[in-house]
Design an enzyme around this catalytic site. Structure first.
Site, PDB file in Angstrom:
ATOM      1  N   ARG A 100      -8.088   8.880   2.652  1.00 15.33           N
ATOM      2  CA  ARG A 100      -9.013   7.791   2.319  1.00 15.33           C
ATOM      3  C   ARG A 100      -9.866   7.431   3.526  1.00 15.33           C
ATOM      4  O   ARG A 100     -11.105   7.320   3.429  1.00 15.33           O
ATOM      5  CB  ARG A 100      -8.219   6.562   1.854  1.00 15.33           C
ATOM      6  N   ARG A 101      -9.222   7.250   4.669  1.00 19.31           N
ATOM      7  CA  ARG A 101      -9.957   6.914   5.882  1.00 19.31           C
ATOM      8  C   ARG A 101     -10.833   8.080   6.326  1.00 19.31           C
ATOM      9  O   ARG A 101     -11.987   7.895   6.717  1.00 19.31           O
ATOM     10  CB  ARG A 101      -8.978   6.519   6.991  1.00 19.31           C
ATOM     11  N   CYS A 128      -1.556   8.177  -1.979  1.00 18.32           N
ATOM     12  CA  CYS A 128      -1.818   8.290  -0.556  1.00 18.32           C
ATOM     13  C   CYS A 128      -2.534   9.605  -0.243  1.00 18.32           C
ATOM     14  O   CYS A 128      -3.152   9.757   0.793  1.00 18.32           O
ATOM     15  CB  CYS A 128      -0.487   8.220   0.189  1.00 18.32           C
ATOM     16  N   ARG A 187       1.791   6.233  17.038  1.00 20.21           N
ATOM     17  CA  ARG A 187       0.370   6.586  17.004  1.00 20.21           C
ATOM     18  C   ARG A 187      -0.372   6.030  18.213  1.00 20.21           C
ATOM     19  O   ARG A 187      -1.223   6.712  18.800  1.00 20.21           O
ATOM     20  CB  ARG A 187      -0.257   6.080  15.703  1.00 20.21           C
ATOM     21  N   ARG A 196       0.409  11.379  12.308  1.00 19.69           N
ATOM     22  CA  ARG A 196       1.536  10.774  11.603  1.00 19.69           C
ATOM     23  C   ARG A 196       2.393   9.972  12.574  1.00 19.69           C
ATOM     24  O   ARG A 196       2.262  10.076  13.788  1.00 19.69           O
ATOM     25  CB  ARG A 196       2.399  11.874  10.963  1.00 19.69           C
ATOM     26  N   LYS A 246       0.811  -1.218   0.000  1.00 19.28           N
ATOM     27  CA  LYS A 246       0.000   0.000   0.000  1.00 19.28           C
ATOM     28  C   LYS A 246       0.844   1.268   0.000  1.00 19.28           C
ATOM     29  O   LYS A 246       0.347   2.348  -0.334  1.00 19.28           O
ATOM     30  CB  LYS A 246      -0.953   0.002   1.202  1.00 19.28           C
ATOM     31  N   ASP A 247       2.121   1.163   0.352  1.00 20.56           N
ATOM     32  CA  ASP A 247       3.003   2.332   0.365  1.00 20.56           C
ATOM     33  C   ASP A 247       3.672   2.588  -0.974  1.00 20.56           C
ATOM     34  O   ASP A 247       4.386   3.582  -1.127  1.00 20.56           O
ATOM     35  CB  ASP A 247       4.100   2.159   1.428  1.00 20.56           C
TER      36      ASP A 247
END
Length: 330
Positions: A145-146, A259, A169, A163, A97-98
């Protein structure tokens, strides 16, 4: 490691090379990923020396700004890819995904591991589900997206940028003195791989939250011309996941997203077919276009492109133009 381990190579099989060097970021999750691939390689090729080369990327250095403002996905891969092109490392292990949809000339994604836990998790110290969050609750995420998909179902939420790596996090969520977050959203795969599965309060259903392209899978990148290395890691490729990734990455390439835009897409295998579902949403979540297509696995890229065109024609193109103009101004 909790992922499936392979059988060893047949006795007497010749090693294609004596040493392989993996380039990796230094976060705990990136190291888990590199260690996992290293273990797979050692199990497949007894006697192979696997070394890890730790690197720091621009995305690791700049933690005080949203990814959308500083360049998106390539921030976590550029330095590692350059080291590969320079011959300092043999392969790189990334969260799929990155990875940007365009890979630099001279490099290729040569294997994609079996996808596990593609979803997103809500993590909170006080609330067990999205419905339990009170009006105006503060939710942390670094992903547009989230954010867009959350606001589509809960427009009252206060979504704030968060971040840092998984541990950072979680620490910000747990900061009793300075903490501001009622909940945060993280990838299920990352939490489980680091042993934080007990922190998952709920896995958001795909009806609410479609994942990022390739979420839950690992990508092994190598030099295109380095056949020995590509052959070495070929056993790591999972054909079903690779087909899904082709459709998802084709979708993303078509909408020119990354992203920094609110795009979710998720392909699932069904026998010889693929079902591909995707969403394009406005930043505030008020407009959301969602659709799906089904077709043969062999047509994975065509399916992803066709679905992208459907959503763009439905209204997604206006959203993409608006977001592009907005980001250009910042």
């Amino acid at each position: 490691m909790n992922e499936a381990q392979p059988m060893g190579i047949p006795a007497g099989k010749k090693l294609p090379m004596e040493t392989v060097t993996i380039g990796t970021r230094g976060s705990k999750l990136a190291l888990w990923q590199a260690d996992y691939i290293a273990e797979r390689l050692r199990a497949e090729y007894p006697g192979l020396i696997v070394e890890e080369f730790l690197m720091t990327t621009k995305g690791d250095k700049i933690l005080d700004a949203p990814l959308a403002k500083i360049g998106g996905k390539g921030l976590f891969t550029k330095e590692i890819e350059q080291a590969m092109l320079d011959g300092e490392i043999d392969i790189a292990v990334h969260s799929l995904k990155d990875m940007p949809t365009e890979v630099p000339d001279g490099l290729t994604i040569t294997a994609i591991t079996q996808r596990r836990d593609a979803g997103d998790a809500l993590v909170s110290n006080y609330y067990s589900s999205l419905d339990d969050l009170p009006k105006g609750a503060v939710v942390g995420t670094s992903s547009l997206r989230r954010k867009a998909q959350l606001l589509h179902v809960r427009p009252d939420l206060d979504i704030r940028d968060l971040r840092g790596n998984v541990n950072t996090r979680l620490a910000k969520l747990d900061d009793a003195e300075n903490g501001i977050f009622d909940a945060i959203v993280l990838a299920v795969a990352g939490l489980k791989r680091l042993g934080f599965q007990d922190r998952i309060d709920t896995i958001l259903p795909t009806s609410v939250m479609l994942p990022a392209v390739g979420q839950g899978a690992l990508a092994i990148e190598a030099r295109t011309a380095d056949k020995r290395v590509r052959d070495l890691v070929a056993f790591l490729n999972d054909e079903a996941t690779a087909s899904c990734a082709k459709a998802e990455r084709a979708f993303l390439a078509r909408v020119e997203g990354g992203c920094q835009v609110p795009v979710g897409v998720y392909a699932t295998p069904d026998g010889g077919d693929l079902n591909v579902e995707a969403v394009i949403a406005s930043l505030d979540g008020q407009r959301l276009y969602r659709d799906s297509v089904t077709g043969k696995k062999a047509d994975a890229e065509t399916l992803g492109t066709r679905l992208a065109d459907k959503l763009l024609d439905a209204g997604g193109i206006e959203i993409m133009h608006e977001i592009g103009l907005l980001l250009d101004r910042k």
